[in-house]
Design an enzyme around this catalytic site. Structure first.
Site, mmCIF file in Angstrom:
data_model
loop_
_atom_site.group_PDB
_atom_site.id
_atom_site.type_symbol
_atom_site.label_atom_id
_atom_site.label_comp_id
_atom_site.label_asym_id
_atom_site.label_seq_id
_atom_site.Cartn_x
_atom_site.Cartn_y
_atom_site.Cartn_z
ATOM 1 N N TYR A 55 -12.236 12.416 -3.439
ATOM 2 C CA TYR A 55 -11.489 11.970 -4.661
ATOM 3 C C TYR A 55 -11.041 13.520 -5.490
ATOM 4 C CZ TYR A 55 -10.258 10.174 -9.337
ATOM 5 O OH TYR A 55 -9.716 9.743 -10.437
ATOM 6 N N TYR A 61 7.046 19.931 -4.628
ATOM 7 C CA TYR A 61 8.323 19.218 -4.848
ATOM 8 C C TYR A 61 9.192 19.637 -5.969
ATOM 9 C CZ TYR A 61 7.921 15.733 -1.058
ATOM 10 O OH TYR A 61 8.027 15.043 0.129
ATOM 11 N N ASP A 105 0.576 -1.158 0.215
ATOM 12 C CA ASP A 105 -0.034 0.134 -0.023
ATOM 13 C C ASP A 105 0.947 1.076 -0.084
ATOM 14 O OD1 ASP A 105 -1.732 2.036 0.326
ATOM 15 O OD2 ASP A 105 -2.978 0.832 1.742
#
Length: 445
Positions: free
Chosen positions: A248, A262, A161
């Site tokens: 979602y 990032y 996961d």
């Protein structure tokens, strides 16, 4: 004349001799038969001891036969194990893959690679000759989608996961892990948010450590129920942050935000694909989206249900087109979000009748209550994809739908065979005898 008379006499003599011989044989047989019957009668046990002796002899024979049967079963088991060993040692036949030398061959990680889109991406990259590592927790993905690559030297499957950190050496990462259909992401909204936030952080952290390029699979849902039509990448969206789809929609929006954070702060190479409605083989049977719902209902001759007034629009792209777009985006130098979808628009009601026509049968199309926060219009502006990737969909709608219908028909036949076999088992006399033998107590578990 004389010769003929002599011959007739001889035939008469021969016939008389044969008759006498037959009579002698019959009489002799009867005489021999009498002692035989008398022997049999004499062999019948006349006492209890003789009966016990015969019984013990028969029991020994039965025990010997049981022992022989046990030995036969053990030998059969040994032979079956030998066959399995031989099968496991026999090289499997795989699709022919392209050979790439060490300079051109990449180690590519695909999160959610056992899912619908991910498994098709695996096929494409494997055939191109790359080493592919699939990470999946099998929430919506299935091992059967990638089973044809198991054991191949270029393929690896990891049950993991992505919410938990992963330490691995790779060159590129396709981050596709996330449930994508409303029934699946609404089933566990917290898990959906975690996958799209913590999972994305783990993927970007991995990309930072190993200096890998990463593609984030975003969605057209980031546009919500759009007020701009068609939707360009510059549109910021119209999303309900506390609605049933928010786990979602907002999860993917945060995923994009993390990617560019990032990229700016840690110099990670990121690509963002905003994926519009996609269909094709290996779709989840119960994903609750338009294509799978309509095809299953039509194949089962059930009523095709259209939510709301049926005037909502969607654009549908075949999965092969999407995979081509994802690979082109990864290989490009373009860093801004890119829409990947089909700009040809259809109403939901129109689409239902297209499915009905292709499948055949006697299904009726009926309307039902609208779903909450269901987008009314959805159509991508793919100008960026055309300009920077030279990409646009190629597979016609009906051709793609026929392939998908064929897949769903085979899946239904497979599940029906399983159901029929299960029914045979549960209705069998063997099961009834087994239940009587073990006397299952249903009240006490």
């Amino acid at each position: 004349m004389w010769t003929i008379t002599i011959t007739k006499k001889r035939w008469k003599q021969f016939a008389i001799g044969v008759g006498i011989t037959l009579v002698v044989v019959v009489v002799s047989f009867k005489m021999l038969k009498l002692p035989l019957n008398s022997d049999i009668n004499s062999s019948i046990p006349q006492s209890r001891k003789e009966f016990e002796t015969i019984y013990e002899h028969q029991q020994r024979l039965i025990d010997e036969q049981r022992l022989e049967l046990q030995r036969t079963k053990e030998e059969l088991t040994r032979l079956q194990n030998d066959i399995r060993t031989l099968q496991s040692n026999t090289p499997r036949k795989y699709p022919k893959v392209k050979y790439l030398n060490y300079k051109n061959r990449k180690r590519i990680l695909i999160t959610g690679g056992a899912g619908f889109v991910g498994s098709h991406l695996v096929d494409n990259l494997m055939l191109a000759g790359h080493e592919v590592i699939v990470v999946d927790n099998f929430f919506t993905g299935r091992k059967r989608n990638v089973a044809h690559w198991l054991g191949h030297e270029n393929f690896e499957l990891i049950h993991h996961d992505i919410v938990n950190p992963l330490f691995i050496e790779v060159d590129e990462i396709y981050h596709l892990a996330s449930p994508a259909s409303p029934p699946h992401y609404m089933l566990n909204p917290v898990k959906t948010i975690k996958t799209n936030t913590m999972g994305t952080i783990n993927v970007l952290g991995l990309a930072k450590r190993v200096m890998a390029k990463v593609l984030i699979a975003s969605t057209s849902e980031v546009y919500g129920d759009p007020t701009v039509h068609p939707q360009p990448e510059t549109y910021w969206g119209h999303v309900n942050p506390i609605g049933p789809r928010a786990c979602y929609d907002e999860g993917k929006r945060v995923s994009e935000t993390l990617s560019y954070a990032y990229a700016k702060q840690e110099k990670v190479q990121v690509r963002v694909a905003r994926i519009f409605n996609t269909y094709g083989p290996r779709m989840h049977m119960n994903d609750g989206r338009v294509v799978s719902n309509f095809i299953l209902q039509a194949l089962r001759n059930e009523t095709i249900t259209v939510y709301g007034n049926g005037k909502q629009t969607r654009s549908f792209q075949y999965v092969d087109d999407l995979v081509d777009g994802l690979i082109m985006l990864m290989e490009s130098n373009y860093t801004q979000p890119v829409n990947l979808g089909n700009p040809v628009e259809h109403t939901i009601e129109e689409f239902a009748f297209i499915i009905k026509e292709l499948v055949g049968g006697h299904s009726k199309v009926e309307r039902t209550d609208a779903m909450e926060d269901d987008p009314q219009r959805r159509k991508p502006d793919i100008s960026r994809a055309k300009k920077y990737l030279n990409w646009e969909p190629k597979v016609p709608l009906k051709m793609g739908l026929l392939r998908t219908i064929d897949y769903f028909r085979k899946e239904l036949e497979r599940s029906d065979r399983y159901a029929a076999n299960s029914k045979k088992y549960f209705e069998s006399h063997d099961l009834e005898r087994s239940q009587k033998h073990y006397q299952f107590d249903t009240d006490n578990g």
